[in-house]
Design a protein around this motif. Structure first.
Motif, PDB file in Angstrom:
ATOM      1  N   GLU A   1       0.857  -1.195   0.000  1.00 52.60           N
ATOM      2  CA  GLU A   1       0.000   0.000   0.000  1.00 52.60           C
ATOM      3  C   GLU A   1       0.893   1.244   0.000  1.00 52.60           C
ATOM      4  N   PRO A   2       0.968   1.975  -1.126  1.00 52.04           N
ATOM      5  CA  PRO A   2       1.798   3.186  -1.168  1.00 52.04           C
ATOM      6  C   PRO A   2       1.262   4.249  -0.208  1.00 52.04           C
ATOM      7  N   VAL A   3       2.165   4.924   0.452  1.00 55.72           N
ATOM      8  CA  VAL A   3       1.803   6.002   1.362  1.00 55.72           C
ATOM      9  C   VAL A   3       2.294   7.339   0.826  1.00 55.72           C
ATOM     10  N   LEU A   4       3.498   7.347   0.300  1.00 54.72           N
ATOM     11  CA  LEU A   4       4.106   8.567  -0.225  1.00 54.72           C
ATOM     12  C   LEU A   4       5.081   8.172  -1.322  1.00 54.72           C
ATOM     13  N   GLU A   5       4.974   8.815  -2.490  1.00 59.36           N
ATOM     14  CA  GLU A   5       5.848   8.483  -3.609  1.00 59.36           C
ATOM     15  C   GLU A   5       6.826   9.622  -3.869  1.00 59.36           C
ATOM     16  N   PHE A   6       8.105   9.298  -3.955  1.00 60.71           N
ATOM     17  CA  PHE A   6       9.113  10.313  -4.237  1.00 60.71           C
ATOM     18  C   PHE A   6       9.154  10.593  -5.742  1.00 60.71           C
ATOM     19  N   VAL A   7       9.246  11.871  -6.107  1.00 57.55           N
ATOM     20  CA  VAL A   7       9.416  12.219  -7.518  1.00 57.55           C
ATOM     21  C   VAL A   7      10.776  11.754  -8.003  1.00 57.55           C
ATOM     22  N   GLU A   8      11.787  11.981  -7.173  1.00 61.61           N
ATOM     23  CA  GLU A   8      13.137  11.509  -7.474  1.00 61.61           C
ATOM     24  C   GLU A   8      13.469  10.381  -6.501  1.00 61.61           C
ATOM     25  N   SER A   9      13.589   9.163  -7.025  1.00 62.69           N
ATOM     26  CA  SER A   9      13.912   8.030  -6.158  1.00 62.69           C
ATOM     27  C   SER A   9      15.358   8.148  -5.660  1.00 62.69           C
ATOM     28  N   ILE A  10      15.685   7.397  -4.609  1.00 62.44           N
ATOM     29  CA  ILE A  10      17.013   7.450  -3.990  1.00 62.44           C
ATOM     30  C   ILE A  10      17.742   6.142  -4.264  1.00 62.44           C
ATOM     31  N   PRO A  11      18.828   6.159  -5.036  1.00 52.99           N
ATOM     32  CA  PRO A  11      19.606   4.931  -5.246  1.00 52.99           C
ATOM     33  C   PRO A  11      20.146   4.408  -3.918  1.00 52.99           C
ATOM     34  N   VAL A  12      20.219   3.095  -3.762  1.00 49.01           N
ATOM     35  CA  VAL A  12      20.687   2.522  -2.501  1.00 49.01           C
ATOM     36  C   VAL A  12      22.153   2.845  -2.252  1.00 49.01           C
TER      37      VAL A  12
ATOM     38  N   GLU B   1      23.349   5.813  -2.444  1.00 44.82           N
ATOM     39  CA  GLU B   1      23.401   7.129  -1.800  1.00 44.82           C
ATOM     40  C   GLU B   1      22.944   6.965  -0.348  1.00 44.82           C
ATOM     41  N   THR B   2      23.857   6.465   0.462  1.00 39.34           N
ATOM     42  CA  THR B   2      23.480   6.067   1.819  1.00 39.34           C
ATOM     43  C   THR B   2      23.147   7.251   2.725  1.00 39.34           C
ATOM     44  N   ARG B   3      23.739   8.391   2.495  1.00 35.31           N
ATOM     45  CA  ARG B   3      23.419   9.548   3.342  1.00 35.31           C
ATOM     46  C   ARG B   3      21.972   9.990   3.108  1.00 35.31           C
ATOM     47  N   SER B   4      21.548   9.981   1.861  1.00 36.63           N
ATOM     48  CA  SER B   4      20.163  10.346   1.557  1.00 36.63           C
ATOM     49  C   SER B   4      19.197   9.291   2.094  1.00 36.63           C
ATOM     50  N   MET B   5      19.602   8.038   2.001  1.00 34.29           N
ATOM     51  CA  MET B   5      18.758   6.974   2.539  1.00 34.29           C
ATOM     52  C   MET B   5      18.644   7.067   4.054  1.00 34.29           C
ATOM     53  N   ARG B   6      19.755   7.414   4.708  1.00 32.07           N
ATOM     54  CA  ARG B   6      19.724   7.553   6.178  1.00 32.07           C
ATOM     55  C   ARG B   6      18.772   8.674   6.571  1.00 32.07           C
ATOM     56  N   LYS B   7      18.763   9.771   5.833  1.00 35.82           N
ATOM     57  CA  LYS B   7      17.856  10.872   6.121  1.00 35.82           C
ATOM     58  C   LYS B   7      16.405  10.432   5.910  1.00 35.82           C
TER      59      LYS B   7
ATOM     60  N   LEU C   1      10.243   2.543   4.341  1.00 41.55           N
ATOM     61  CA  LEU C   1      10.803   2.952   3.058  1.00 41.55           C
ATOM     62  C   LEU C   1      10.592   1.807   2.069  1.00 41.55           C
ATOM     63  N   LEU C   2      10.070   2.115   0.888  1.00 43.44           N
ATOM     64  CA  LEU C   2       9.818   1.086  -0.118  1.00 43.44           C
ATOM     65  C   LEU C   2      10.999   1.025  -1.079  1.00 43.44           C
TER      66      LEU C   2
ATOM     67  N   ARG D   1      17.063  -1.681  -6.018  1.00 43.04           N
ATOM     68  CA  ARG D   1      18.032  -0.746  -6.584  1.00 43.04           C
ATOM     69  C   ARG D   1      17.876   0.655  -6.030  1.00 43.04           C
ATOM     70  N   ARG D   2      16.659   1.024  -5.664  1.00 44.76           N
ATOM     71  CA  ARG D   2      16.398   2.393  -5.217  1.00 44.76           C
ATOM     72  C   ARG D   2      15.209   2.417  -4.267  1.00 44.76           C
ATOM     73  N   VAL D   3      15.152   3.485  -3.482  1.00 39.14           N
ATOM     74  CA  VAL D   3      14.018   3.736  -2.589  1.00 39.14           C
ATOM     75  C   VAL D   3      13.069   4.676  -3.320  1.00 39.14           C
ATOM     76  N   VAL D   4      11.814   4.255  -3.447  1.00 37.45           N
ATOM     77  CA  VAL D   4      10.863   5.013  -4.276  1.00 37.45           C
ATOM     78  C   VAL D   4       9.827   5.773  -3.469  1.00 37.45           C
ATOM     79  N   GLY D   5       9.804   5.555  -2.133  1.00 40.18           N
ATOM     80  CA  GLY D   5       8.829   6.277  -1.321  1.00 40.18           C
ATOM     81  C   GLY D   5       8.558   5.555  -0.013  1.00 40.18           C
ATOM     82  N   LEU D   6       7.379   5.829   0.564  1.00 40.64           N
ATOM     83  CA  LEU D   6       6.941   5.165   1.785  1.00 40.64           C
ATOM     84  C   LEU D   6       5.772   4.258   1.466  1.00 40.64           C
ATOM     85  N   ALA D   7       5.676   3.126   2.182  1.00 35.29           N
ATOM     86  CA  ALA D   7       4.593   2.180   1.920  1.00 35.29           C
ATOM     87  C   ALA D   7       4.344   1.318   3.153  1.00 35.29           C
ATOM     88  N   ARG D   8       3.188   0.658   3.134  1.00 32.65           N
ATOM     89  CA  ARG D   8       2.839  -0.309   4.169  1.00 32.65           C
ATOM     90  C   ARG D   8       2.589  -1.661   3.512  1.00 32.65           C
TER      91      ARG D   8
END
Length: 415
Positions: free
Chosen positions: A81-92, A94-100, A111-112, A116-123
């Protein structure tokens, strides 16, 4: 890895030694496991999640240790179930961005990540079918520690890049056995209550101590004012979590009734502490050492380590130990098979703590007979001119002796 080496045509002296590096093999196996679950969720290429999660869990954010979860699944998975979708996904990578971004995970939302990348928030919906095995969760537990699980079943734990198989933080059977041996009058229900308290205390994120004392009421009065006495009552998990937010231990009696909170333990230095551990652990050791078997202490450290004082050895069947002694004696024939004898000898070394003085004497007698047999001249060792040479072999060995801490409570069956 060893099989791969054996399949090569080179002689044994050219074998690779890499497969014998145990820690490196385990790290490779952990990484392979993470890559395999990435394939299950639809990402068929080499995943960098293992390295990314090691770095993310180790990085603080504004002074805080990481805590949150990453859901590894395809965004097209109907159970997601998507909760929030990022316009710009975060490559795995880029650990500093993922940590934030991890700071946004919590309260059932993760985090979904597609591998390869984090695309947003989900349940993950309650309708998820575990048999599909296409959604996995990576939980960042604390500084440098993360865990891979599926359907709430832990599969892998990484602690400061060291992989291990998850183990229960406390073992219920062992805990109740220790409690019953220390407090001989408690009922099965009392042991269950104590286990419930220990289990609740074990999840304290900042560490705590639970002290079960034979004379908790008197002890609470003695330790005042360095303890907050309370009206005696049973604590549920919610109340226990609340009272462990303050410094000090929670003091309960063997029935699980609480008598004091925020207890600062006293005691004398006895040389039994551990300089590598913190003040909580060492104060518990000092206190326990002065109580002469009247208390059980559950110590939960901030890094998740759990200790019991005393951590009594497990109970064993009296007959099983005696059976090994008899096997050793039976193997000592007029022409003994040394391999069989020493197989039983090594077994006895593993249960040496449980041996009685009489059993130690019998074992030592059998070993003495074996060494006498070994020291006999070899009839095949002859000199053409002088006849029998009489080669004699003497082997040093350490006799068995009863352990002074052993007592009948370590057997769960009657004599």
């Amino acid at each position: 890895a060893a099989t791969d080496d054996l399949s090569r045509s080179a002689p044994p002296e050219d074998f690779s030694i890499q497969w014998s590096h145990r820690s490196e093999l385990i790290r490779k196996a952990a990484r392979a496991l993470v890559e395999s679950v990435s394939v299950f969720t639809g990402y068929e290429f080499q995943s960098e999640l293992t390295v990314a999660l090691d770095e993310i869990s180790a990085q603080p954010y504004e002074g805080r240790s990481g805590a949150g979860a990453l859901l590894l699944a395809s965004a097209a998975n109907p159970s997601v179930e998507p909760v929030l979708e990022f316009v710009e996904s975060i490559p795995v990578t880029e650990t500093r961005s993922m940590r934030k971004a991890l700071e946004m995970a919590g309260a059932g939302q993760h985090l979904l990540c597609d591998g390869r990348r984090v695309v947003g928030l989900a349940r993950l919906r309650d309708t998820y079918d575990p048999a599909g095995e296409d959604a996995f969760v990576f939980n960042v537990m604390s500084r440098g520690v993360w865990e891979l699980s599926h359907n709430d079943v832990p599969l892998l734990r990484m602690s400061n890049t060291r992989p291990s198989l998850p183990q229960p933080r406390l073992d219920a059977t062992h805990f109740k056995s220790v409690a019953r041996r220390l407090f001989t009058g408690i009922s099965d229900n009392d042991a269950d209550v104590l286990w419930g308290l220990a289990e609740s205390a074990s999840v304290a994120s900042h560490g705590t101590m639970l002290v079960v004392h034979q004379n908790a009421k008197d002890e609470a009065a003695r330790l005042t004012p360095q303890a907050q006495q309370v009206q005696p009552q049973l604590l549920d998990a919610t109340v226990l979590a609340a009272v462990t937010n303050i410094d000090g231990a929670v003091l309960v009696d063997p029935n699980g009734t609480c008598h004091a909170v925020g207890v600062i333990l006293d005691g004398h230095a006895s040389g039994k502490g551990d300089p590598s551990r913190g003040a909580r652990f060492n104060s518990a050791v000092r206190y326990h050492d002065t109580q002469r078997g009247q208390c059980l202490v559950i110590i939960v450290s901030e890094d998740g380590m759990i200790n019991l004082l005393p951590n009594l050895r497990r109970q064993v069947a009296r007959g099983s130990v005696e059976g090994v002694v008899r096997q050793l004696e039976a193997s000592m024939t007029d022409d003994p098979d040394y391999e069989v004898f020493f197989r039983h000898w090594e077994h006895l070394e593993s249960v040496a703590f449980y041996l009685t003085a009489q059993q130690c004497e019998r074992i030592n007698t059998a070993r003495t007979r074996l060494e006498e047999h070994r020291a006999r001249p070899d009839p095949n060792d002859r000199d053409p001119n002088e006849g029998l040479v009489g080669r004699i072999t003497h082997v040093g060995w350490t006799p068995f002796a009863p352990d002074p801490e052993m007592n009948p409570s370590y057997f769960f069956d009657a004599e």
